[in-house]
Write a protein that holds these residues in place. Structure first.
Motif, PDB file in Angstrom:
ATOM      1  N   MET A   1      22.054 -10.202 -13.348  1.00  0.00           N
ATOM      2  CA  MET A   1      20.783  -9.674 -13.295  1.00  0.00           C
ATOM      3  C   MET A   1      20.881  -8.961 -12.003  1.00  0.00           C
ATOM      4  O   MET A   1      20.903  -9.615 -11.069  1.00  0.00           O
ATOM      5  N   THR A   2      20.125  -7.681 -12.050  1.00  0.00           N
ATOM      6  CA  THR A   2      19.844  -6.975 -10.779  1.00  0.00           C
ATOM      7  C   THR A   2      18.886  -7.286 -10.323  1.00  0.00           C
ATOM      8  O   THR A   2      17.823  -7.297 -10.854  1.00  0.00           O
ATOM      9  N   THR A   3      18.836  -7.589  -8.944  1.00  0.00           N
ATOM     10  CA  THR A   3      17.554  -7.837  -8.192  1.00  0.00           C
ATOM     11  C   THR A   3      17.009  -6.443  -7.797  1.00  0.00           C
ATOM     12  O   THR A   3      17.460  -5.691  -7.202  1.00  0.00           O
ATOM     13  N   ILE A   4      15.437  -6.547  -7.994  1.00  0.00           N
ATOM     14  CA  ILE A   4      14.772  -5.213  -7.528  1.00  0.00           C
ATOM     15  C   ILE A   4      14.262  -5.126  -6.168  1.00  0.00           C
ATOM     16  O   ILE A   4      13.853  -5.996  -5.744  1.00  0.00           O
ATOM     17  N   LYS A   5      14.855  -4.389  -5.272  1.00  0.00           N
ATOM     18  CA  LYS A   5      14.373  -4.244  -3.865  1.00  0.00           C
ATOM     19  C   LYS A   5      13.045  -4.308  -3.859  1.00  0.00           C
ATOM     20  O   LYS A   5      12.329  -3.067  -4.492  1.00  0.00           O
ATOM     21  N   GLN A   6      12.039  -5.078  -3.249  1.00  0.00           N
ATOM     22  CA  GLN A   6      10.809  -4.846  -3.359  1.00  0.00           C
ATOM     23  C   GLN A   6      10.099  -4.201  -1.964  1.00  0.00           C
ATOM     24  O   GLN A   6      10.442  -4.249  -1.006  1.00  0.00           O
ATOM     25  N   ILE A   7       9.450  -2.891  -2.426  1.00  0.00           N
ATOM     26  CA  ILE A   7       8.995  -2.019  -1.221  1.00  0.00           C
ATOM     27  C   ILE A   7       7.559  -2.093  -1.404  1.00  0.00           C
ATOM     28  O   ILE A   7       6.832  -2.125  -2.423  1.00  0.00           O
ATOM     29  N   VAL A   8       6.918  -1.697  -0.275  1.00  0.00           N
ATOM     30  CA  VAL A   8       5.152  -1.819  -0.355  1.00  0.00           C
ATOM     31  C   VAL A   8       4.771  -0.567   0.360  1.00  0.00           C
ATOM     32  O   VAL A   8       5.378   0.086   1.304  1.00  0.00           O
ATOM     33  N   GLY A   9       3.525  -0.097  -0.210  1.00  0.00           N
ATOM     34  CA  GLY A   9       2.974   1.153   0.447  1.00  0.00           C
ATOM     35  C   GLY A   9       1.582   0.961   0.413  1.00  0.00           C
ATOM     36  O   GLY A   9       0.952   0.276   0.045  1.00  0.00           O
ATOM     37  N   GLY A  10       1.005   1.523   1.817  1.00  0.00           N
ATOM     38  CA  GLY A  10      -0.211   1.487   1.916  1.00  0.00           C
ATOM     39  C   GLY A  10      -1.105   2.971   1.748  1.00  0.00           C
ATOM     40  O   GLY A  10      -0.686   3.915   2.033  1.00  0.00           O
ATOM     41  N   ALA A  11      -1.826   2.941   0.672  1.00  0.00           N
ATOM     42  CA  ALA A  11      -2.972   3.892   0.621  1.00  0.00           C
ATOM     43  C   ALA A  11      -3.889   3.890   1.394  1.00  0.00           C
ATOM     44  O   ALA A  11      -4.929   3.384   0.895  1.00  0.00           O
ATOM     45  N   LEU A  12      -3.847   4.368   2.631  1.00  0.00           N
ATOM     46  CA  LEU A  12      -4.810   4.079   3.540  1.00  0.00           C
ATOM     47  C   LEU A  12      -6.053   5.047   3.504  1.00  0.00           C
ATOM     48  O   LEU A  12      -5.688   6.529   3.190  1.00  0.00           O
ATOM     49  N   VAL A  13      -7.138   4.754   3.115  1.00  0.00           N
ATOM     50  CA  VAL A  13      -8.469   5.610   2.722  1.00  0.00           C
ATOM     51  C   VAL A  13      -9.281   5.336   3.733  1.00  0.00           C
ATOM     52  O   VAL A  13      -9.356   4.542   4.614  1.00  0.00           O
ATOM     53  N   ASP A  14     -10.170   6.155   3.962  1.00  0.00           N
ATOM     54  CA  ASP A  14     -11.383   6.158   4.919  1.00  0.00           C
ATOM     55  C   ASP A  14     -12.481   5.277   4.480  1.00  0.00           C
ATOM     56  O   ASP A  14     -12.927   4.714   5.536  1.00  0.00           O
ATOM     57  N   SER A  15     -12.480   4.737   3.514  1.00  0.00           N
ATOM     58  CA  SER A  15     -13.384   3.743   3.203  1.00  0.00           C
ATOM     59  C   SER A  15     -13.234   3.028   1.711  1.00  0.00           C
ATOM     60  O   SER A  15     -12.699   3.860   0.866  1.00  0.00           O
ATOM     61  N   LEU A  16     -12.782   1.554   1.970  1.00  0.00           N
ATOM     62  CA  LEU A  16     -12.430   0.914   0.640  1.00  0.00           C
ATOM     63  C   LEU A  16     -13.705   0.933  -0.491  1.00  0.00           C
ATOM     64  O   LEU A  16     -13.534   1.033  -1.426  1.00  0.00           O
ATOM     65  N   GLU A  17     -14.701   0.956   0.074  1.00  0.00           N
ATOM     66  CA  GLU A  17     -15.963   0.913  -0.575  1.00  0.00           C
ATOM     67  C   GLU A  17     -16.112   2.204  -1.431  1.00  0.00           C
ATOM     68  O   GLU A  17     -16.558   2.342  -2.625  1.00  0.00           O
ATOM     69  N   LYS A  18     -16.143   3.311  -0.929  1.00  0.00           N
ATOM     70  CA  LYS A  18     -16.146   4.844  -1.628  1.00  0.00           C
ATOM     71  C   LYS A  18     -15.127   5.720  -0.922  1.00  0.00           C
ATOM     72  O   LYS A  18     -15.342   6.593  -0.169  1.00  0.00           O
ATOM     73  N   PRO A  19     -13.598   5.392  -1.304  1.00  0.00           N
ATOM     74  CA  PRO A  19     -12.835   6.279  -0.778  1.00  0.00           C
ATOM     75  C   PRO A  19     -12.853   7.886  -0.941  1.00  0.00           C
ATOM     76  O   PRO A  19     -13.061   8.006  -1.969  1.00  0.00           O
ATOM     77  N   SER A  20     -12.903   8.758  -0.137  1.00  0.00           N
ATOM     78  CA  SER A  20     -12.618  10.099  -0.204  1.00  0.00           C
ATOM     79  C   SER A  20     -11.614  10.662   0.254  1.00  0.00           C
ATOM     80  O   SER A  20     -11.282  11.816   0.007  1.00  0.00           O
ATOM     81  N   LYS A  21     -10.927  10.066   1.181  1.00  0.00           N
ATOM     82  CA  LYS A  21      -9.694  11.014   1.911  1.00  0.00           C
ATOM     83  C   LYS A  21      -8.738   9.792   1.913  1.00  0.00           C
ATOM     84  O   LYS A  21      -8.794   8.437   2.155  1.00  0.00           O
ATOM     85  N   LEU A  22      -7.538  10.190   2.039  1.00  0.00           N
ATOM     86  CA  LEU A  22      -5.968   9.434   1.912  1.00  0.00           C
ATOM     87  C   LEU A  22      -5.186   9.764   3.242  1.00  0.00           C
ATOM     88  O   LEU A  22      -5.143  11.057   3.623  1.00  0.00           O
ATOM     89  N   LEU A  23      -4.710   9.044   3.607  1.00  0.00           N
ATOM     90  CA  LEU A  23      -3.760   9.243   4.949  1.00  0.00           C
ATOM     91  C   LEU A  23      -2.326   9.456   4.247  1.00  0.00           C
ATOM     92  O   LEU A  23      -1.883   8.500   3.865  1.00  0.00           O
ATOM     93  N   ALA A  24      -1.872  10.595   4.595  1.00  0.00           N
ATOM     94  CA  ALA A  24      -0.377  11.036   4.120  1.00  0.00           C
ATOM     95  C   ALA A  24       0.517  10.951   5.177  1.00  0.00           C
ATOM     96  O   ALA A  24      -0.006  11.504   6.435  1.00  0.00           O
ATOM     97  N   ALA A  25       1.682  10.550   5.102  1.00  0.00           N
ATOM     98  CA  ALA A  25       2.636  10.534   6.356  1.00  0.00           C
ATOM     99  C   ALA A  25       3.819  11.220   5.911  1.00  0.00           C
ATOM    100  O   ALA A  25       4.418  11.198   4.864  1.00  0.00           O
ATOM    101  N   ARG A  26       4.344  12.236   6.807  1.00  0.00           N
ATOM    102  CA  ARG A  26       5.402  13.010   6.636  1.00  0.00           C
ATOM    103  C   ARG A  26       6.734  12.345   7.349  1.00  0.00           C
ATOM    104  O   ARG A  26       6.634  11.959   8.417  1.00  0.00           O
ATOM    105  N   ARG A  27       7.877  12.358   6.542  1.00  0.00           N
ATOM    106  CA  ARG A  27       8.944  11.750   6.694  1.00  0.00           C
ATOM    107  C   ARG A  27       9.762  12.356   7.664  1.00  0.00           C
ATOM    108  O   ARG A  27       9.863  13.377   7.674  1.00  0.00           O
ATOM    109  N   THR A  28      10.540  11.558   8.637  1.00  0.00           N
ATOM    110  CA  THR A  28      11.551  12.155   9.508  1.00  0.00           C
ATOM    111  C   THR A  28      12.902  11.887   8.879  1.00  0.00           C
ATOM    112  O   THR A  28      13.961  12.834   9.437  1.00  0.00           O
ATOM    113  N   ALA A  29      13.356  11.114   8.227  1.00  0.00           N
ATOM    114  CA  ALA A  29      14.648  10.684   7.629  1.00  0.00           C
ATOM    115  C   ALA A  29      14.279   9.874   6.191  1.00  0.00           C
ATOM    116  O   ALA A  29      13.414   9.488   6.136  1.00  0.00           O
ATOM    117  N   PRO A  30      15.402   9.846   5.499  1.00  0.00           N
ATOM    118  CA  PRO A  30      16.733  10.460   5.514  1.00  0.00           C
ATOM    119  C   PRO A  30      16.541  11.933   5.282  1.00  0.00           C
ATOM    120  O   PRO A  30      15.613  12.328   4.710  1.00  0.00           O
TER     121      PRO A  30
END
Length: 141
Positions: A1-30
């Protein structure tokens, strides 16, 4: 059985109560993903819960402390498939301490409107795009 590597991501928003904006991050690598946009986050370490791993990754990559909100549930128990060996769980998150800065793995951050055309116009890492699309629908409720 193959183990899946668990990755986590944050959808950073301006407000949890009423989100209107998301913070996107631009990668440098690979090289194949450099210049593309993603959710900040990373690999869960041994002995860490997914949420603890996300808190650690956001502190390392962006220099922030966050409060986690709802999980943007993926199609599998491990979350959103990234490739044959990894899947990502994503949570809404609101910054409670610090100002996000591209400290590690990123060269630029951008707040984008969740309901606007700009969010889908960004050059997202292919595996993250379905999550972005789901997030737009999820936060429109």
């Amino acid at each position: 059985m193959t183990t899946i590597k668990q990755i986590v991501g944050g959808a950073l928003v301006d407000s949890l109560e009423k989100p209107s904006k998301l913070l996107a991050a631009r990668r440098t690598a690979p090289p194949e993903f450099a210049g593309m946009w993603e959710f900040p986050g990373g690999k869960v370490e041994s002995g860490e819960s997914a949420q603890d791993g996300l808190h650690r990754e956001l502190a390392e990559e962006l220099g922030v402390v966050v409060t986690l909100g709802a999980e943007v549930a993926g199609p599998t128990p491990e979350g959103w498939p990234l490739n044959a060996g990894a899947a990502m769980r994503v949570w809404l998150a609101e910054v409670t301490d610090g100002t996000p800065e591209p400290l590690e793995d990123h060269d630029m951050l951008a707040w984008v409107e969740l309901g606007g055309p700009e969010i889908l116009a960004l050059d997202w890492i292919p595996a993250d795009l379905p999550i972005v699309e789901a997030l737009v629908v999820f936060t429109a409720r």
